[in-house]
Design a protein around this motif. Structure first.
Motif, mmCIF file in Angstrom:
data_model
loop_
_atom_site.group_PDB
_atom_site.id
_atom_site.type_symbol
_atom_site.label_atom_id
_atom_site.label_comp_id
_atom_site.label_asym_id
_atom_site.label_seq_id
_atom_site.Cartn_x
_atom_site.Cartn_y
_atom_site.Cartn_z
ATOM 1 N N ASN A 109 0.768 -1.056 0.155
ATOM 2 C CA ASN A 109 -0.114 0.197 -0.038
ATOM 3 C C ASN A 109 0.942 1.120 -0.109
ATOM 4 N N ILE A 110 0.419 2.099 -0.766
ATOM 5 C CA ILE A 110 1.222 3.482 -0.626
ATOM 6 C C ILE A 110 0.764 4.527 -0.154
ATOM 7 N N PRO A 111 1.037 5.054 1.010
ATOM 8 C CA PRO A 111 0.189 5.926 1.874
ATOM 9 C C PRO A 111 0.181 7.259 1.372
ATOM 10 N N ILE A 112 -1.145 8.078 1.652
ATOM 11 C CA ILE A 112 -1.218 9.342 1.104
ATOM 12 C C ILE A 112 -0.511 10.358 2.009
ATOM 13 N N PRO A 113 0.573 11.039 1.690
ATOM 14 C CA PRO A 113 1.432 11.806 2.631
ATOM 15 C C PRO A 113 0.732 13.395 2.749
ATOM 16 N N THR A 114 0.467 13.783 1.670
ATOM 17 C CA THR A 114 -0.289 15.349 1.301
ATOM 18 C C THR A 114 -1.517 15.319 0.493
ATOM 19 N N SER A 115 -2.086 16.431 0.526
ATOM 20 C CA SER A 115 -3.502 16.475 -0.430
ATOM 21 C C SER A 115 -3.110 16.710 -1.885
#
Length: 214
Positions: free
Chosen positions: A39-45
Motif C-alpha cells: 500500500n502506498i500511503p497518501i502523505p499530502t493533499s
C-alpha cells in the motif's frame, strides 16, 4: 569547472516524494515468492488530487538480504521451482499503469513462450532493470569472508532515469521481482535448505514526482 546548482521552487519541491518499502518475506506464514502486495500511503493533499493523475517514478535503492541461512554463501536468487540465477540484475515491476515501457526477451528453453528464438514481448506497466552486486553484512568472526559471514545480500549499483506512470498514492500495488529472461518471479532463498522458499528481507526506496495534468 564551475559548480552547477539546481534550484527548484517550493511549489516544485512539494510535488517530490520519497516512498520507502520494507518487506520481510521471512515472516511466519508468509511466502509470497517474489510477488508482494504493498500500500502506498497518501502523505499530502497533492497526492490525492485529481489535478495530478500521473507521476515520474524510479527505484533508486534496493537491498536484498538473507539472514536465515547458515552462511551468506547459501544465499541465491531462486525461482519457485528452485532454479538458481546469476543474471547480475533483477527486473523490478510495479502494477502502476504506464505506457512508457517495452520489453523483448529471447529464452530458448523448451516449453517457454520464447522457444525457437521467437521473442517474448511485453508492454505497459512500470519496469526497471536494477543491476545488483553481492555484499556481506557480517555478524560473525571474519565476517568479510562470504564463506563464514552469518548474513549477506545484494545492493543496487548505478542509477536509472524515472518514467511516467499513473499516480500510485492511495493505491494497493503488486510489486514483483522477475527474471528478465524466463519472466518468472524470483526471490532470495537458502540454496542449502529450501531453495523454493522466500526468506529475503527487501528494502526499496522510490523517488516519485507528481506531474500536473494539462
Amino acid at each position: 569547472m564551475a559548480n552547477v546548482v539546481n534550484v527548484f521552487s517550493i511549489d516544485e519541491e512539494r510535488l517530490r516524494f520519497r516512498v520507502i518499502c520494507a518487506i520481510d518475506a521471512n515472516t511466519a506464514g508468509y511466502d509470497a515468492q517474489g510477488e508482494y502486495d504493498i500500500n502506498i500511503p497518501i502523505p499530502t493533499s497533492f497526492t490525492n488530487s485529481h489535478e495530478y493523475s500521473s507521476c515520474r517514478i524510479k527505484c533508486d535503492v534496493l537491498t536484498a538480504t538473507i539472514q536465515a541461512a547458515g552462511t551468506a554463501a547459501n544465499a541465491v536468487w531462486s525461482t519457485r521451482a528452485g532454479g538458481f540465477l546469476r543474471n547480475g540484475n533483477v527486473e523490478l515491476q510495479l502494477s502502476a499503469p504506464s505506457s512508457q515501457t517495452s520489453l523483448t526477451a529471447i529464452n530458448a528453453a523448451a516449453g517457454n513462450p520464447g522457444a525457437f528464438n521467437e521473442p517474448v514481448e511485453e508492454t505497459s506497466g512500470f519496469k526497471q532493470i536494477i543491476p545488483i552486486q553481492f555484499v556481506v553484512v557480517g555478524g560473525a568472526a571474519a565476517a568479510w569472508n562470504p564463506g563464514v559471514a552469518s548474513s549477506g545480500g545484494w545492493v543496487n549499483v548505478g542509477e536509472q532515469p524515472a518514467i511516467i506512470c499513473a499516480n500510485p498514492f492511495g493505491s494497493r500495488l503488486r510489486l514483483r521481482f522477475v527474471d528478465v529472461f524466463s519472466r518468472n518471479p524470483i526471490f532470495l532463498a537458502d540454496a542449502a535448505a529450501a531453495p523454493g522458499v522466500d526468506i529475503g528481507k527487501y528494502t526499496l526506496q522510490f523517488e516519485i514526482e507528481l506531474v500536473p495534468d494539462k
